[in-house]
Structures are given as C-alpha cells and as structure tokens.
Design a protein around this motif. Structure first.
Motif, PDB file in Angstrom:
ATOM      1  N   GLU A   1      -1.105   2.183  -1.568  1.00 39.19           N
ATOM      2  CA  GLU A   1      -1.357   1.881  -3.075  1.00 39.19           C
ATOM      3  C   GLU A   1      -1.671   0.248  -3.286  1.00 39.19           C
TER       4      GLU A   1
ATOM      5  N   THR B   1      11.923   7.942   7.046  1.00 37.46           N
ATOM      6  CA  THR B   1      11.874   8.463   5.597  1.00 37.46           C
ATOM      7  C   THR B   1      11.391   6.820   5.084  1.00 37.46           C
ATOM      8  N   TYR B   2      12.172   5.921   5.694  1.00 40.69           N
ATOM      9  CA  TYR B   2      11.742   4.558   4.938  1.00 40.69           C
ATOM     10  C   TYR B   2      10.430   4.035   5.144  1.00 40.69           C
ATOM     11  N   ASN B   3       9.940   4.433   6.225  1.00 39.57           N
ATOM     12  CA  ASN B   3       8.401   4.099   6.676  1.00 39.57           C
ATOM     13  C   ASN B   3       7.508   5.008   5.829  1.00 39.57           C
ATOM     14  N   VAL B   4       7.894   6.143   5.743  1.00 41.41           N
ATOM     15  CA  VAL B   4       6.921   6.843   4.969  1.00 41.41           C
ATOM     16  C   VAL B   4       6.725   6.257   3.538  1.00 41.41           C
ATOM     17  N   LYS B   5       7.736   5.843   3.031  1.00 39.69           N
ATOM     18  CA  LYS B   5       7.615   4.925   1.508  1.00 39.69           C
ATOM     19  C   LYS B   5       6.719   3.789   1.707  1.00 39.69           C
TER      20      LYS B   5
ATOM     21  N   GLU C   1       3.248   4.363   1.954  1.00 41.56           N
ATOM     22  CA  GLU C   1       2.668   4.794   0.625  1.00 41.56           C
ATOM     23  C   GLU C   1       2.597   3.489  -0.090  1.00 41.56           C
ATOM     24  N   ARG C   2       3.642   2.377  -0.353  1.00 41.70           N
ATOM     25  CA  ARG C   2       3.296   1.173  -0.954  1.00 41.70           C
ATOM     26  C   ARG C   2       2.097   0.528  -0.466  1.00 41.70           C
TER      27      ARG C   2
ATOM     28  N   SER D   1      -0.646   8.866   3.605  1.00 39.75           N
ATOM     29  CA  SER D   1       0.282   7.976   4.266  1.00 39.75           C
ATOM     30  C   SER D   1       0.859   8.969   5.336  1.00 39.75           C
TER      31      SER D   1
ATOM     32  N   SER E   1       4.458  -5.160   1.854  1.00 36.15           N
ATOM     33  CA  SER E   1       3.321  -4.128   1.706  1.00 36.15           C
ATOM     34  C   SER E   1       2.333  -4.950   0.724  1.00 36.15           C
TER      35      SER E   1
ATOM     36  N   GLY F   1       3.330   7.403   7.459  1.00 39.10           N
ATOM     37  CA  GLY F   1       4.513   6.731   7.758  1.00 39.10           C
ATOM     38  C   GLY F   1       4.450   6.088   9.371  1.00 39.10           C
TER      39      GLY F   1
END
Length: 376
Positions: A328, A317-321, A324-325, A348, A279, A350
């Motif tokens: 940001e 779920t991991y790909n959404v986070k 997001e990074r 985001s 990221s 993901g």
C-alpha cells in the motif's frame, strides 16, 4: 518597501520556469493558533517586555509542485492580545525596573512570504515536509498601553523569515490536507510615538492546518514534428521508342509482408527495499519508485504490478499484513508520481514465495521488498 516586495514577486513569477513531467499548480487556505513570544519594546527611556495571549492566524497560498519540491507564495495574518509588561530598563521614576504592570492592546502581523518545501519522508500515505520562507512582515501595535498611558500605536514593515514542518495527506480529487508547525521571526521595526522612538521584533510559534487543491498539469511544451522537405523537381525523361510486344498473361503476385516492428522489452523488475519490520518507504525506495513511474510513461506500459513480501522473522499471519502495508505504501507513492490508481495491481505474499529461501525466523533483506513489474 518597494525594494522588499519587487524581489519577492520576481521570485514567485520565476516558479513557472521549472518544467517536469509530474508537476502541477495548487492553491489553498490555512488557519490555526499562534503564540506570540515575549518581545521587547525598546525606547529611549523605557524598555518593556510584553507578554501576549494565544491568538489566531489564517491566510492564503498558491504555489507549484515539482516532484518532491514545492515553491509557493503565501499571505498570512496573525493576531494576539497584549496581557502584561515587565519593565526591564527605565530612566523614568514612574516605571521602576523589575516591576510588572497590567497591559492592554493588540499585536497584529501581516506577512508576505516566498516558501520552499521539500518532502523528505513518507509514512503510510502521509508525506513529511520541511520548508523555509523569507519575505516581509507588517507589524501593527494597536493601542498598546497601561491605563491611560499609550506607549505605542502604529505599524511598520520589516524583513521576515520562517521555518516550517508539516505532515500532508492526499484526500482524493486533487485535495490535500496538512497539519504543521511554524517558527516565525520578523526583524526590528521602528515606531514613532508620543513617548519617543520605540523598536520591536515580532516573534511567534504557530500550529496550523492547511487545505489545498491542485490545478493544471505538466507545463512541458509538446514536441512538434519537423515540416517535411519540399519535393525537388526532376527533369522530364525522354519519350520511349515504341516497341511491338505480344500480350503476356499477368500472374498476380503475393503481397510482400514487411518485417514486424521490433518491440523493445520492458525494463525491470524494480525492487523497493524495506527495513526490518517497517513499511515506510525510504529515500532509496522513492528513487526506485520514481524510476519505475518514468519507465511506465516512457515505454507506454498499460499496467504496474506490485507484489509485497516479508522475510520469515515473525508469524506467517503478521508477515502477510506487513507485506500488505508495504504494498500500500508503494502504491500511494506511485500515485503521487502521477500513475493512475486504476493502472496499479497489488498483491501480497507475506513470507511465501521468497526471493531467497531461508529457514523460519531468519531475517533476510532480499525478502523485505516490494517487486514492481511493468506490463505491456
């Protein structure tokens, strides 16, 4: 000494000659710890290698930031206590070679430096910077002695250089916090003592923290419109011959509607690519972000929309986070490029809404992106 300081002052004053749409002046304070490396006191009949304790350093700096480059003027003081001496060469019977003796005294070095910094990477909201400086240093060896035998007590100026790395974090309201490391070296200084001539080179490794505040904006001069040309006098027309006319009923005409001004389409979208499972913004990505920020200003856009994406390798779920990074990181880079935070909209998706459809588990470069779109 004048030959050293005048070029330094001229170099610092020339900083104001640079102009860019995204630049500002800044000033701050610095403090930290310093380890003065073992250094030789070289005399005519005796050479001592002095060992020193960890000491303190502190100073002030002022400079100018131009995009990823900064130029600054820095004043630093570092102080260390002398601990002991190793005798490495001697023509004196009282001081045999390879003998260690207890010492006392203090080494204090004041430096006046011109530094140049360059941001070479960004990680989350941290900027990673590397820098180099040159200038002059005044090293004072204060009452450096063994027992009642005072070897050196004096000071001298010498040219100095330094190399630095640091990580910087924007704290908001123009403040910036940094942690870093410095390698400082001063060239040979000469000391006249009661024991003859001694020479010495000050060297130290330093860890520091910085706190700075920016002030001032772009130094670009505003463009002025050219003055309108003076009207040219026209010769008077001859008086018309009177003609008898009948009154004509006037019919009001509809006002003519002029053509609407042409509205140029906004450029984009701008695509910022990321490495797999990363990221942090690459140098290529920073160039794309700089282009988007420049277009935002040139085309007078009102908003920037950023959408973070991820490929289908890994869980949803991991790909959404992860997306997001990435969003940001791009938002933080846009703010550093001068875009107001309230003008940036982020979202985001993901691994949903991919740019290139793939099967689950497939790594795809085109889906590891943040898409930047300008809105009018």
């Amino acid at each position: 000494m004048r030959k050293i300081l005048l070029p330094l002052l001229a170099s610092t004053m020339s900083i104001s000659a640079f102009a860019d749409e995204d630049n500002h002046f800044y000033a701050g304070v610095e403090f930290g710890i310093s380890t003065a490396l073992k250094s030789d006191l070289e005399g005519e009949d005796l050479t001592l290698r002095a060992d020193k304790h960890w000491g303190r350093n502190g100073g002030l700096f002022i400079g100018k930031k131009i995009n990823k480059t900064r130029f600054e003027f820095e004043y630093m003081i570092r102080s260390n206590v002398v601990d002991s001496f190793d005798i490495t060469a001697s023509n004196l019977d009282a001081f045999p070679v390879r003998r260690e003796i207890n010492g006392a005294g203090r080494q204090k070095t004041s430096s006046l430096m011109v530094n140049a910094w360059r941001t070479f990477a960004t990680w989350h909201k941290w900027d990673l910077d590397a820098g180099f400086g040159f200038g002059a240093a005044r090293t004072r060896l204060d009452n450096v002695r063994q027992g009642s035998n005072n070897f050196v007590d004096g000071s001298d100026w010498a040219p100095a250089v330094q190399a630095m790395v640091q990580a910087s974090y924007p704290m908001g309201k123009g403040a910036n916090f940094s942690l870093g490391y410095r390698l400082f070296r001063a060239f040979k200084a000469e000391y006249a003592t009661q024991n003859g001539e001694f020479s010495h080179r000050a060297r130290s490794n330093e860890f520091f923290a910085r706190l700075s505040w920016k002030f001032g904006g772009s130094s670009s001069a505003p463009r002025t419109k050219p003055a309108p040309a003076a009207p040219v006098a026209q010769p008077a027309a001859p008086a018309p011959t009177p003609v008898e006319t009948k009154p004509v009923q006037q019919v009001p005409e509809k006002p003519l509607e002029g053509p609407k001004p042409e509205e140029h389409p906004l450029p984009g979208p701008y695509i910022v690519y990321f490495d797999f499972d990363k990221s942090n913004v690459s140098a290529r990505g920073m160039n794309t972000i700089s282009e988007a920020a420049a277009a935002f200003r040139d085309y007078k856009a009102v908003e920037i929309r950023t959408t973070g994406k991820a490929d289908r390798a890994g869980s949803s779920t991991y790909n959404v986070k992860l997306a997001e990074r990435r969003t940001e990181a791009v938002r933080a880079a846009l703010i550093r490029e001068g875009i107001p935070a309230n003008k940036i909209d982020i979202r985001s998706t993901g691994e949903n809404e991919p740019r290139v459809p793939t099967a689950d588990g497939v790594r795809e470069q085109e889906n590891r992106v943040v898409v930047i779109v300008l809105v009018r």
